[in-house]
Each structure stands twice: as C-alpha cells, then as structure tokens.
Design an enzyme around this catalytic site. Structure first.
Site, PDB file in Angstrom:
ATOM      1  N   LYS A   1      20.503 -22.442  19.066  1.00 35.02           N
ATOM      2  CA  LYS A   1      20.696 -23.408  20.155  1.00 35.02           C
ATOM      3  C   LYS A   1      20.155 -24.800  19.764  1.00 35.02           C
ATOM      4  O   LYS A   1      19.558 -24.959  18.700  1.00 35.02           O
ATOM      5  CB  LYS A   1      20.007 -22.886  21.425  1.00 35.02           C
ATOM      6  CG  LYS A   1      20.608 -21.560  21.943  1.00 35.02           C
ATOM      7  CD  LYS A   1      22.080 -21.665  22.238  1.00 35.02           C
ATOM      8  CE  LYS A   1      22.657 -20.620  23.182  1.00 35.02           C
ATOM      9  NZ  LYS A   1      22.548 -19.220  22.853  1.00 35.02           N
TER      10      LYS A   1
HETATM   11  C1  LIG Z   1      22.831 -18.062  24.029  1.00 34.00           C
HETATM   12  C2  LIG Z   1      23.411 -17.879  25.366  1.00 34.00           C
HETATM   13  C3  LIG Z   1      22.842 -17.036  26.341  1.00 34.00           C
HETATM   14  C4  LIG Z   1      21.723 -16.086  26.043  1.00 34.00           C
HETATM   15  O1  LIG Z   1      20.607 -16.679  25.544  1.00 34.00           O
HETATM   16  P1  LIG Z   1      19.443 -15.773  24.920  1.00 34.00           P
HETATM   17  O2  LIG Z   1      18.286 -16.733  24.896  1.00 34.00           O
HETATM   18  O3  LIG Z   1      19.884 -15.385  23.550  1.00 34.00           O
HETATM   19  O4  LIG Z   1      19.209 -14.619  25.808  1.00 34.00           O
HETATM   20  C5  LIG Z   1      23.396 -17.015  27.604  1.00 34.00           C
HETATM   21  N1  LIG Z   1      24.464 -17.747  27.914  1.00 34.00           N
HETATM   22  C6  LIG Z   1      25.064 -18.548  27.008  1.00 34.00           C
HETATM   23  C7  LIG Z   1      26.246 -19.351  27.420  1.00 34.00           C
HETATM   24  C8  LIG Z   1      24.566 -18.631  25.700  1.00 34.00           C
HETATM   25  O5  LIG Z   1      25.183 -19.406  24.804  1.00 34.00           O
END
Ligand SMILES: *Cc1c(COP(=O)(O)O)cnc(C)c1O
Length: 384
Positions: free
Chosen positions: A184
């Site tokens: 991210k």
């Molecule tokens: C990455 C992501 C998540 C989940 O995030 P985690 O921290 O890995 O649990 C949820 N929704 C979207 C749209 C994502 O890209």
C-alpha cells in the site's frame, strides 16, 4: 521472478530502521505510547477526530461493521470490483452483501444510482471503496445515506493521503478504514487504521479491538488501572509498537511518495494518449486529489488480456488485475441470481482491466520500459 519492473516495490530507510530499534530497546513492544502517537498523528493528517490503529485493514472493516451494529438479517451494499476483504468483513457479521455496480468505465467506483436501486428494508449500511485512491461520489452517497437512514463505511485501503473537496477520503462517512499492508502507499508490513468523528463509535472500536476489555495492559503497566471488566465480545485486533513506529515514519514520507506517483501517472497518461490511443486510462475526469495507489488501464474491447500480460511478462514487466469481481468467486457466486444486468459495467471493466507498475521509487528508465512494452504489445494484439 526477477522482474525488470515489478508491479510495486517497497523501500524502507534508515528512519524506519532506527524507529524500530528504539522500540526494540525500549522494553515495551505491545500497543502503548508509540501507537498512541501514531494514532494522533494519523488523526491530525486526515482531520478526523479519532484514529484507532489495528493489525490490518480487514480487521478495521470488520470492527467498523460491528461498531455500527451490523449483524445477521442486515444487508450492506458494496461494490463487487474490490478486494475480497471488503465483502468478507460484512459477511463476518452474518449480514448479507448486496453488490452494486460501478459508475462507468471511466470511474471505477460504486455508483450512487446503483446504490439507490439496491436498497431494501433490510439495508443498514453502504460500504464504498475508493478505487486506486480516487474518490467515490461522496456528496451523492452521503445524501442517499442521510435520506434513507443508512451508515457509510469507507474502505480507504487505497486512499491514504487522498482527498475530495478538501476533505480526506475515509472521513466522509461514519468510519474510514485504511490499510498499511506491504504494497500500500504507506506500510507497517501488516497494519490498518480506523478513523471516525463519532465519540461513541470510537469507544466501541477501542473496546472491540482488544477483547472488549475496559483497560489495556499498557494502562495497568502505567499504574492507571489495576483491573478490568469485559463489556463486549471483542477480538484481538491490536497493532504493536514496532509496526506503529514504522507507520509514524512512513506517514512522514507519504506526501512525497504520493506526489511521485502522481508525476509518474501524468507521464503515463501523456505517453499513452500519444502512442497507444486505443488504451483507456480510467479516472480521466478531475475529482479531488488521488493517492494514485495503482495504475489501472483498460484494453480495447475484445483484446486478449492474457496475451497482453504475457507479452509484458516476456519483457520482464509485472502486471496485475484489480480485481476479479467478488461476485464471481465461489463463496459469493449465488447462481440463483443473474448479475449480468445489475453488474454489467463491473464485468465489462473486469474483462479489460490490467494494472501496470507504479511505485514511488520507479525510475524514469523503468517507466520508459513499461511504456515501450505496452505500445508494442498493443500493436501486436491489434494486428492479430
Ligand atoms: C489491501 C486491501 C484491503 C485489506 O487490507 P489488509 O490490511 O491487507 O487487511 C481491503 N480492501 C482493499 C480495497 C484493499 O486493497
């Protein structure tokens, strides 16, 4: 694989290293003062009254649903063009996920008209996802929510640092959920954050994040409390001080990283509009300030996506697909329902969508490789 250009890349620096070392040497590793500092800095950054750190965004989304009282016999409206965690978080509570289509092949976010059409007496909340860090139509969605008495949860996993009309994404609805997973825009390895302006929601989230206990180990360590009660069926969704320390450093670097992403996207757009006019780059209209989490492109209708992706792979370029629509997965595939009309745009986009490499440390040379590879792959596909 040893990619010449990976889809995403993460580079942590001396700042994160020394922040982690400091925690390691401090003797206090679980949720405490460093997490509190991370939370207040994140609250200030987003303009939210409360920020609560958790172990990942999936947990954040689950807590958001629970804090809003969503449970069995309720329905929550969600996009299908999202990561599966968005929908899973709703399902964890026993509620039903009702999928709504996206706006268009230019704006890949949940469509306000589709939301309205999906509302029933059982609908309790609207879950939105700011795809790639571009804003959903929040003024329209908040108007619908207000008229129909619905809560709004924002999956802002892509959208850290993004805003619309000067207001951070994740702070428009009742609760915003952010991800700090390794790919991210800012990372703590695994981690997440909730934001809310509502004191009572913040209190519920605080309880549910740590076993429903009225005091934390940290409070007792500090001598602020000596016992606790358990007042809700909570979870262990806590973050730790090592991750929070990384998060504080990453938050400082986020604006520069997002600015570099935006510059790269500007260059991609200019190059493709000149050399690959058949390629569609969504999010052409201007709607606030995106965090540019990923670079989605749409191939010409009918083009062979597998062939395109394997041509790029031969050039050492990693691509991805965001996302196989959730309603097509085995555990969501309700065969009694025909989605071909209601999720037409989602399916149309999913057939054509490919994600190209984008990350702040991408060099101009790497980007040039991607551009040249895309242009030549498209020419070969068009010719075949
Ligand atoms: C990455 C992501 C998540 C989940 O995030 P985690 O921290 O890995 O649990 C949820 N929704 C979207 C749209 C994502 O890209």
């Amino acid at each position: 694989m040893d990619w010449r250009v990976p889809l995403a890349d993460v580079k942590l620096g001396a700042e994160e290293e020394s922040a982690v070392l400091e925690v390691l040497r401090s003797g206090w590793l679980t949720m405490g003062a460093v997490t509190q500092a991370f939370e207040s800095e994140f609250a200030a950054f987003t303009g939210a009254k409360h920020a609560l750190a958790v172990n990942n965004a999936t947990a954040a989304l689950h807590l958001a649903c629970l804090a809003l009282g969503i449970g069995p016999s309720d329905e929550v409206i969600s996009p299908s063009l999202t990561f599966v965690a968005t929908a899973n978080a709703i399902r964890y509570t026993g509620a039903k996920v009702v999928f709504a289509d996206i706006e268009s092949d230019d704006w890949l976010c949940i469509c306000p008209n589709a939301i309205e059409a999906a509302i029933t007496e059982r609908t309790r909340a609207i879950m939105v996802m700011h795809y790639a860090g571009f804003a959903c139509d929040m003024p329209a969605i908040m108007r619908i929510a207000k008229e129909r008495g619905l809560a709004v949860i924002e999956d802002a996993a892509h959208a850290v640092g993004a805003s619309f009309q000067g207001k951070a994404l994740g702070t428009w609805g009742d609760i915003g959920c952010y991800s700090f997973f390794g790919n991210k825009n800012m990372t703590t390895a695994e981690g997440g954050m909730l934001t809310t302006n509502d004191d009572s929601l913040a209190e519920k989230i605080r309880l549910l994040r740590s076993h429903g206990m009225t005091t934390l180990t940290w409070d007792r360590h500090q001598g602020h409390a000596s016992s606790y009660d358990v007042v809700a069926l909570g979870y262990n969704y806590r973050i730790d001080e090592l991750r929070s320390a990384i998060g504080r450093e990453q938050l400082k670097k986020l604006p520069a990283g997002n600015a570099r992403r935006a510059a790269l996207v500007g260059r991609y757009r200019a190059a493709f509009s000149e050399h690959a006019p058949s390629l569609v780059l969504p999010f052409g209209e201007s709607r606030g300030n995106s965090s540019q989490h990923i670079l989605p492109v749409l191939l010409p209708t009918g083009a062979d996506k597998q062939e395109f992706r394997s041509l790029l792979k031969q050039d050492g370029i990693q691509t991805s697909f965001h996302y196989p629509p959730v309603h097509t997965f085995e555990i969501y595939n309700d065969r009694s329902q025909d989605f071909s009309n209601s999720l037409w745009m989602t399916e149309h986009v999913a057939k054509r969508q490919v994600t190209l490499p984008l990350f702040p440390t991408m060099t101009d040379e790497q980007q040039q490789l991607v551009i040249e590879s895309v242009v030549s792959a498209l020419a070969r596909i068009d010719a075949s």
